[in-house]
Write a protein that holds these residues in place. Structure first.
Motif, mmCIF file in Angstrom:
data_model
loop_
_atom_site.group_PDB
_atom_site.id
_atom_site.type_symbol
_atom_site.label_atom_id
_atom_site.label_comp_id
_atom_site.label_asym_id
_atom_site.label_seq_id
_atom_site.Cartn_x
_atom_site.Cartn_y
_atom_site.Cartn_z
ATOM 1 N N TRP A 67 0.814 -1.214 0.000
ATOM 2 C CA TRP A 67 0.000 0.000 0.000
ATOM 3 C C TRP A 67 0.848 1.264 0.000
ATOM 4 N N THR A 68 2.151 1.128 0.192
ATOM 5 C CA THR A 68 3.022 2.300 0.184
ATOM 6 C C THR A 68 2.932 2.997 -1.168
ATOM 7 N N THR A 69 2.658 4.273 -1.133
ATOM 8 C CA THR A 69 2.407 5.159 -2.290
ATOM 9 C C THR A 69 1.043 4.916 -2.928
ATOM 10 N N ARG A 70 0.218 3.984 -2.408
ATOM 11 C CA ARG A 70 -1.065 3.674 -3.028
ATOM 12 C C ARG A 70 -2.248 3.858 -2.089
ATOM 13 N N ALA A 71 -1.997 4.163 -0.841
ATOM 14 C CA ALA A 71 -3.096 4.309 0.115
ATOM 15 C C ALA A 71 -3.937 5.544 -0.220
ATOM 16 N N PRO A 72 -5.193 5.579 0.232
ATOM 17 C CA PRO A 72 -6.075 6.700 -0.101
ATOM 18 C C PRO A 72 -5.557 8.048 0.400
ATOM 19 N N GLU A 73 -4.886 8.054 1.552
ATOM 20 C CA GLU A 73 -4.364 9.280 2.132
ATOM 21 C C GLU A 73 -2.987 8.986 2.729
ATOM 22 N N LEU A 74 -2.181 10.033 2.865
ATOM 23 C CA LEU A 74 -0.841 9.863 3.419
ATOM 24 C C LEU A 74 -0.893 9.310 4.839
ATOM 25 N N GLU A 75 -1.860 9.781 5.622
ATOM 26 C CA GLU A 75 -1.986 9.297 7.001
ATOM 27 C C GLU A 75 -2.231 7.797 7.041
ATOM 28 N N GLU A 77 -1.384 5.673 4.686
ATOM 29 C CA GLU A 77 -0.163 5.020 4.218
ATOM 30 C C GLU A 77 0.811 4.814 5.367
ATOM 31 N N VAL A 78 0.980 5.842 6.190
ATOM 32 C CA VAL A 78 1.869 5.732 7.345
ATOM 33 C C VAL A 78 1.337 4.714 8.346
ATOM 34 N N ALA A 79 0.034 4.732 8.586
ATOM 35 C CA ALA A 79 -0.560 3.795 9.547
ATOM 36 C C ALA A 79 -0.379 2.356 9.090
ATOM 37 N N LEU A 80 -0.680 2.082 7.823
ATOM 38 C CA LEU A 80 -0.550 0.718 7.307
ATOM 39 C C LEU A 80 0.904 0.268 7.318
ATOM 40 N N ALA A 81 1.816 1.189 7.006
ATOM 41 C CA ALA A 81 3.234 0.839 7.031
ATOM 42 C C ALA A 81 3.683 0.493 8.439
ATOM 43 N N ASN A 82 3.222 1.248 9.424
ATOM 44 C CA ASN A 82 3.612 0.964 10.804
ATOM 45 C C ASN A 82 3.002 -0.328 11.322
ATOM 46 N N ILE A 83 1.772 -0.616 10.922
ATOM 47 C CA ILE A 83 1.181 -1.906 11.289
ATOM 48 C C ILE A 83 1.994 -3.035 10.668
ATOM 49 N N GLY A 84 2.412 -2.847 9.412
ATOM 50 C CA GLY A 84 3.268 -3.839 8.770
ATOM 51 C C GLY A 84 4.580 -4.018 9.510
ATOM 52 N N VAL A 123 -1.680 -18.792 6.917
ATOM 53 C CA VAL A 123 -3.076 -19.023 6.539
ATOM 54 C C VAL A 123 -3.348 -18.372 5.182
ATOM 55 N N THR A 124 -4.300 -18.913 4.469
ATOM 56 C CA THR A 124 -4.584 -18.467 3.106
ATOM 57 C C THR A 124 -4.992 -17.002 3.042
ATOM 58 N N LEU A 125 -5.785 -16.550 4.005
ATOM 59 C CA LEU A 125 -6.290 -15.185 3.972
ATOM 60 C C LEU A 125 -5.157 -14.173 3.898
ATOM 61 N N ALA A 126 -4.027 -14.458 4.546
ATOM 62 C CA ALA A 126 -2.927 -13.502 4.576
ATOM 63 C C ALA A 126 -2.309 -13.275 3.208
ATOM 64 N N GLU A 127 -2.324 -14.271 2.344
ATOM 65 C CA GLU A 127 -1.615 -14.173 1.068
ATOM 66 C C GLU A 127 -2.462 -13.635 -0.076
ATOM 67 N N LEU A 128 -3.764 -13.503 0.112
ATOM 68 C CA LEU A 128 -4.616 -13.024 -0.968
ATOM 69 C C LEU A 128 -4.224 -11.607 -1.372
ATOM 70 N N PRO A 129 -4.379 -11.248 -2.645
ATOM 71 C CA PRO A 129 -4.066 -9.880 -3.083
ATOM 72 C C PRO A 129 -4.863 -8.844 -2.300
ATOM 73 N N ASN A 130 -4.347 -7.634 -2.244
ATOM 74 C CA ASN A 130 -4.953 -6.583 -1.426
ATOM 75 C C ASN A 130 -6.359 -6.198 -1.862
ATOM 76 N N GLY A 131 -6.644 -6.265 -3.156
ATOM 77 C CA GLY A 131 -7.942 -5.775 -3.605
ATOM 78 C C GLY A 131 -8.049 -4.286 -3.346
ATOM 79 N N ASP A 132 -9.270 -3.808 -3.032
ATOM 80 C CA ASP A 132 -9.410 -2.388 -2.723
ATOM 81 C C ASP A 132 -9.199 -2.161 -1.231
ATOM 82 N N PHE A 133 -9.286 -0.893 -0.822
ATOM 83 C CA PHE A 133 -9.023 -0.540 0.572
ATOM 84 C C PHE A 133 -10.031 -1.205 1.506
#
Length: 276
Positions: A67-75, A77-84, A123-133
């Motif tokens: 999601w880096t550079t692709r998240a709906p908002e910069l905030e 993007e930072v949140a998802l990166a930190n969770i990662g 688990v399978t759910l973890a590997e599925l493509p991101n899809g939409d937000f």
């Protein structure tokens, strides 16, 4: 609970200012913890558990990194990166423990970079493509709720290292779950289009819930959390499939895992002797 923050009740019992303890903190969760495997602990079972939980975290972290550079908002993007980063930190500690107890003495890089898809147990759910937000936040809600229930129990593990990793992870996963719940409620109770997408995300995740519940007996608790969030969002909770031993835990994966690992492992495999 207020109407605006119905999901905040999920954090009750976990009130703590720490949000990204691995991603942005420097506290060593294993400081002073003995690495000796206690008598009576099955080393093979402990290693298998650490490996599976580490694989879940690593693959999930890689999906969030996309999601880096692709998240709906910069905030976001930072949140998802930190969770990662939180999940990556958990994976590192779990892989390191696996190498200590499985007799191989391998380090964390060996598990992350030098195994093929057929050796991963996520688990399978973890590997599925991101899809939409919408799909991403629904998946995050499900995986965070499931993993949190698992880690809460593992804080009482007879293995002191696993118990310490779980205790640290509980703080992070509580925030992950709250963050995802916030978005599910916001989008589910938002516009007609956001509601439609959240419902589609729930429907897409539902077939993979049975695999999660086959790994430990937290089904009722996790479903109660999901029901609380979806009701606040005005969304129906799809009926999950019966709990069955999941293909991911049996090293049977979708075609989506191999490309994910190829990207993740490319630099390490191109320079296998490099140190960073």
């Amino acid at each position: 609970m207020s109407d605006d923050h119905v999901y905040l009740a999920l954090a009750e019992g976990h009130q703590d200012d720490t949000r990204w303890a691995y991603g942005t903190g420097f506290e060593d969760p294993l400081h002073g913890v003995s690495a000796e495997v206690p008598a009576g602990v099955d080393r093979a079972e402990l290693a298998a558990l650490c490996l599976a939980l580490g694989d879940d975290a690593l693959v999930s972290a890689q999906r969030l990194a996309e999601w880096t550079t692709r998240a709906p908002e910069l905030e976001e993007e930072v949140a998802l990166a930190n969770i990662g980063l939180d999940l990556l930190g958990q994976a590192r500690l779990l892989y390191a423990r696996c190498g200590q107890v499985d007799g191989t003495g391998r380090g964390e890089d060996a598990y992350a970079y030098f195994r093929g898809p057929d050796d991963f147990r996520n688990v399978t759910l973890a590997e599925l493509p991101n899809g939409d937000f919408a799909f991403t936040v629904v998946r995050l809600l499900v995986l965070a709720s499931w993993r949190l229930a698992h880690f809460e129990r593992l804080t009482a593990s007879p293995d002191p290292v696993l118990a310490a990793v779980a205790a640290k992870g509980v703080k992070e996963l509580t925030y992950h779950r709250q963050y995802a719940a916030d978005w599910v409620v916001r989008l589910g109770d938002g516009t007609e289009e956001s509601h439609r997408r959240m419902r589609a995300g729930l429907d897409a995740v539902a077939p993979f819930l049975g695999e999660l519940f086959a790994t430990h007996d937290a089904r009722d608790g996790v479903l109660a959390v999901l029901r609380q969030v979806t009701e606040a969002a005005g969304l129906p909770l799809p009926q999950p499939a019966p709990a069955t031993t999941g293909p991911g835990r049996d090293r049977v994966h979708t075609s989506h895992l191999a490309p994910l690992l190829a990207e993740l492992q490319s630099v390490a495999r191109a320079h296998p002797e490099a140190t960073w």
